[in-house]
Write a protein that holds these residues in place. Structure first.
Motif, PDB file in Angstrom:
ATOM      1  N   ARG A  81       0.848  -1.196   0.000  1.00  0.00           N
ATOM      2  CA  ARG A  81       0.000   0.000   0.000  1.00  0.00           C
ATOM      3  C   ARG A  81       0.881   1.243   0.000  1.00  0.00           C
ATOM      4  NH1 ARG A  81      -1.953  -3.264   3.944  1.00  0.00           N
ATOM      5  NH2 ARG A  81      -3.956  -4.248   3.550  1.00  0.00           N
ATOM      6  N   GLY A  82       0.869   1.955  -1.129  1.00  0.00           N
ATOM      7  CA  GLY A  82       1.542   3.244  -1.198  1.00  0.00           C
ATOM      8  C   GLY A  82       0.564   4.314  -0.765  1.00  0.00           C
ATOM      9  N   LEU A  83       0.955   5.560  -0.886  1.00  0.00           N
ATOM     10  CA  LEU A  83       0.056   6.649  -0.515  1.00  0.00           C
ATOM     11  C   LEU A  83      -1.152   6.721  -1.446  1.00  0.00           C
ATOM     12  CD1 LEU A  83       2.535   9.473   0.452  1.00  0.00           C
ATOM     13  CD2 LEU A  83       0.985   8.238   1.947  1.00  0.00           C
ATOM     14  N   PHE A  84      -0.935   6.407  -2.723  1.00  0.00           N
ATOM     15  CA  PHE A  84      -2.015   6.555  -3.690  1.00  0.00           C
ATOM     16  C   PHE A  84      -2.376   5.267  -4.412  1.00  0.00           C
ATOM     17  CE2 PHE A  84       0.386  10.594  -3.526  1.00  0.00           C
ATOM     18  CZ  PHE A  84      -0.574  11.352  -2.891  1.00  0.00           C
ATOM     19  N   THR A  85      -1.619   4.206  -4.218  1.00  0.00           N
ATOM     20  CA  THR A  85      -1.874   2.950  -4.929  1.00  0.00           C
ATOM     21  C   THR A  85      -1.801   1.770  -3.972  1.00  0.00           C
ATOM     22  OG1 THR A  85       0.461   2.653  -5.450  1.00  0.00           O
ATOM     23  CG2 THR A  85      -0.878   3.815  -7.088  1.00  0.00           C
ATOM     24  N   THR A  86      -2.455   0.702  -4.366  1.00  0.00           N
ATOM     25  CA  THR A  86      -2.362  -0.573  -3.653  1.00  0.00           C
ATOM     26  C   THR A  86      -2.123  -1.660  -4.686  1.00  0.00           C
ATOM     27  OG1 THR A  86      -3.839   0.144  -1.895  1.00  0.00           O
ATOM     28  CG2 THR A  86      -3.583  -2.221  -2.182  1.00  0.00           C
ATOM     29  N   THR A  87      -1.097  -2.472  -4.453  1.00  0.00           N
ATOM     30  CA  THR A  87      -0.780  -3.576  -5.345  1.00  0.00           C
ATOM     31  C   THR A  87      -0.957  -4.872  -4.577  1.00  0.00           C
ATOM     32  OG1 THR A  87       0.849  -2.179  -6.463  1.00  0.00           O
ATOM     33  CG2 THR A  87       0.975  -4.539  -6.856  1.00  0.00           C
ATOM     34  N   ASP A  88      -1.671  -5.797  -5.180  1.00  0.00           N
ATOM     35  CA  ASP A  88      -1.953  -7.091  -4.571  1.00  0.00           C
ATOM     36  C   ASP A  88      -1.308  -8.169  -5.440  1.00  0.00           C
ATOM     37  OD1 ASP A  88      -3.033  -9.158  -3.103  1.00  0.00           O
ATOM     38  OD2 ASP A  88      -5.062  -8.909  -3.864  1.00  0.00           O
ATOM     39  N   ILE A  89      -0.320  -8.864  -4.894  1.00  0.00           N
ATOM     40  CA  ILE A  89       0.404  -9.899  -5.619  1.00  0.00           C
ATOM     41  C   ILE A  89       0.028 -11.258  -5.044  1.00  0.00           C
ATOM     42  CG2 ILE A  89       2.706 -10.801  -6.179  1.00  0.00           C
ATOM     43  CD1 ILE A  89       2.267  -8.123  -7.421  1.00  0.00           C
ATOM     44  N   HIS A  90      -0.261 -12.200  -5.907  1.00  0.00           N
ATOM     45  CA  HIS A  90      -0.523 -13.570  -5.465  1.00  0.00           C
ATOM     46  C   HIS A  90       0.823 -14.288  -5.377  1.00  0.00           C
ATOM     47  CE1 HIS A  90      -4.952 -13.611  -6.984  1.00  0.00           C
ATOM     48  NE2 HIS A  90      -4.675 -12.598  -6.204  1.00  0.00           N
ATOM     49  N   THR A  91       1.364 -14.370  -4.185  1.00  0.00           N
ATOM     50  CA  THR A  91       2.698 -14.930  -4.012  1.00  0.00           C
ATOM     51  C   THR A  91       2.735 -16.443  -4.171  1.00  0.00           C
ATOM     52  OG1 THR A  91       2.362 -14.902  -1.620  1.00  0.00           O
ATOM     53  CG2 THR A  91       3.579 -13.061  -2.585  1.00  0.00           C
ATOM     54  N   ASP A  92       1.593 -17.089  -4.108  1.00  0.00           N
ATOM     55  CA  ASP A  92       1.571 -18.525  -4.353  1.00  0.00           C
ATOM     56  C   ASP A  92       1.357 -18.825  -5.843  1.00  0.00           C
ATOM     57  OD1 ASP A  92      -1.027 -17.626  -4.427  1.00  0.00           O
ATOM     58  OD2 ASP A  92      -1.854 -19.297  -3.272  1.00  0.00           O
ATOM     59  N   GLN A  93       1.292 -17.769  -6.668  1.00  0.00           N
ATOM     60  CA  GLN A  93       1.149 -17.905  -8.119  1.00  0.00           C
ATOM     61  C   GLN A  93       2.147 -16.993  -8.824  1.00  0.00           C
ATOM     62  OE1 GLN A  93      -2.918 -17.059  -9.092  1.00  0.00           O
ATOM     63  NE2 GLN A  93      -3.710 -18.613  -7.707  1.00  0.00           N
ATOM     64  N   LEU A  94       3.378 -16.976  -8.342  1.00  0.00           N
ATOM     65  CA  LEU A  94       4.406 -16.132  -8.949  1.00  0.00           C
ATOM     66  C   LEU A  94       4.825 -16.708 -10.293  1.00  0.00           C
ATOM     67  CD1 LEU A  94       6.737 -15.396  -5.904  1.00  0.00           C
ATOM     68  CD2 LEU A  94       5.149 -13.817  -7.007  1.00  0.00           C
ATOM     69  N   SER A  95       5.058 -15.823 -11.257  1.00  0.00           N
ATOM     70  CA  SER A  95       5.589 -16.267 -12.548  1.00  0.00           C
ATOM     71  C   SER A  95       7.063 -15.892 -12.686  1.00  0.00           C
ATOM     72  CB  SER A  95       4.786 -15.673 -13.701  1.00  0.00           C
ATOM     73  OG  SER A  95       4.896 -14.264 -13.707  1.00  0.00           O
ATOM     74  N   ALA A  96       7.502 -14.865 -11.951  1.00  0.00           N
ATOM     75  CA  ALA A  96       8.903 -14.454 -12.015  1.00  0.00           C
ATOM     76  C   ALA A  96       9.327 -13.847 -10.680  1.00  0.00           C
ATOM     77  CB  ALA A  96       9.107 -13.431 -13.132  1.00  0.00           C
ATOM     78  N   LEU A  97      10.560 -14.101 -10.346  1.00  0.00           N
ATOM     79  CA  LEU A  97      11.197 -13.532  -9.164  1.00  0.00           C
ATOM     80  C   LEU A  97      12.587 -13.139  -9.624  1.00  0.00           C
ATOM     81  CD1 LEU A  97      10.823 -14.886  -5.646  1.00  0.00           C
ATOM     82  CD2 LEU A  97      13.087 -14.257  -6.423  1.00  0.00           C
ATOM     83  N   GLN A  98      12.876 -11.827  -9.645  1.00  0.00           N
ATOM     84  CA  GLN A  98      14.127 -11.364 -10.223  1.00  0.00           C
ATOM     85  C   GLN A  98      14.813 -10.354  -9.318  1.00  0.00           C
ATOM     86  OE1 GLN A  98      11.806  -9.881 -13.558  1.00  0.00           O
ATOM     87  NE2 GLN A  98      13.174 -11.018 -14.909  1.00  0.00           N
ATOM     88  N   ARG A  99      16.124 -10.260  -9.498  1.00  0.00           N
ATOM     89  CA  ARG A  99      16.904  -9.186  -8.886  1.00  0.00           C
ATOM     90  C   ARG A  99      17.476  -8.373 -10.027  1.00  0.00           C
ATOM     91  NH1 ARG A  99      20.939 -10.944  -4.505  1.00  0.00           N
ATOM     92  NH2 ARG A  99      21.113  -8.695  -4.366  1.00  0.00           N
ATOM     93  N   PRO A 100      17.127  -7.083 -10.101  1.00  0.00           N
ATOM     94  CA  PRO A 100      17.664  -6.259 -11.190  1.00  0.00           C
ATOM     95  C   PRO A 100      19.186  -6.241 -11.172  1.00  0.00           C
ATOM     96  CG  PRO A 100      15.923  -5.100 -10.031  1.00  0.00           C
ATOM     97  CD  PRO A 100      16.232  -6.330  -9.246  1.00  0.00           C
ATOM     98  N   ALA A 101      19.778  -6.025 -12.352  1.00  0.00           N
ATOM     99  CA  ALA A 101      21.235  -6.056 -12.493  1.00  0.00           C
ATOM    100  C   ALA A 101      21.884  -4.736 -12.096  1.00  0.00           C
ATOM    101  CB  ALA A 101      21.597  -6.413 -13.928  1.00  0.00           C
ATOM    102  N   ASP A 102      21.157  -3.880 -11.380  1.00  0.00           N
ATOM    103  CA  ASP A 102      21.750  -2.611 -10.954  1.00  0.00           C
ATOM    104  C   ASP A 102      22.255  -2.735  -9.518  1.00  0.00           C
ATOM    105  OD1 ASP A 102      19.411  -2.677  -9.531  1.00  0.00           O
ATOM    106  OD2 ASP A 102      18.506  -0.942 -10.500  1.00  0.00           O
TER     107      ASP A 102
END
Length: 176
Positions: A81-102
């Protein structure tokens, strides 16, 4: 199917333990900036209503920039939950898990619905219960076959979290 409303953290949910101190720090920093600006105005050109309003707006923007997202995780669901947005991720249905190369220490989670969330590694390190639930859900995604990208990343994160936990035990026991 999952309920579309954000899951509250409770007996089976986990929340970021650092959120309250970070949110309080954002408000304190914004307030301190506002007070310092008014003090400088009082010593210098003088306090006017227009300048006070301007400093107040800048202080509010500073608070908005520094205010952390609120993260909670229940089995199968990560809610950011951000100040203006809410993101709901289904963690038991992940398609990708990444660490950016930065240089950032972030983990990017993408579920099968293509919703994405970024988590800071420091957040996972500071919240072991959140990490354990996330790892269990990601392993469930792998077992079900939905996690197609990121199994090596998951294993690397698990290894790193184990190393961090071992270091903290050694530090606490004086073996460091």
């Amino acid at each position: 199917m999952h309920d579309p409303t954000p899951a509250p953290a409770g007996a089976d949910g986990h929340e970021d333990v650092l959120w309250h101190p970070e949110a309080r720090a954002a408000v304190v920093i914004g307030t301190a900036f506002f007070v310092a600006a008014l003090l400088v105005d009082a010593v210098g050109p003088g306090v006017t209503m227009a300048r006070t309003a301007g400093w107040g707006c800048l202080a509010a923007v500073l608070v908005l920039v520094l205010f952390p997202p609120r993260i909670s995780l229940a089995p199968g669901r990560l809610v950011v939950r951000g100040l203006f947005t809410t993101t709901d991720i289904h963690t038991d249905q992940l398609s990708a898990l990444q660490r950016p190369a930065d240089v950032s220490e972030r983990v990017v989670l993408t579920d099968v619905r293509s919703f994405r969330a970024q988590l800071d590694f420091c957040l996972l390190r500071a919240n072991p219960s959140l990490w354990l639930q996330l790892e269990a859900d990601a392993r469930e995604s792998r077992r079900c076959g939905s996690l197609v990208r990121g199994t090596a990343c998951l294993d690397g994160l698990a290894r790193r979290m184990d190393e961090e936990a071992a270091r903290s035990v050694f530090r606490a026991s004086g073996i460091d």
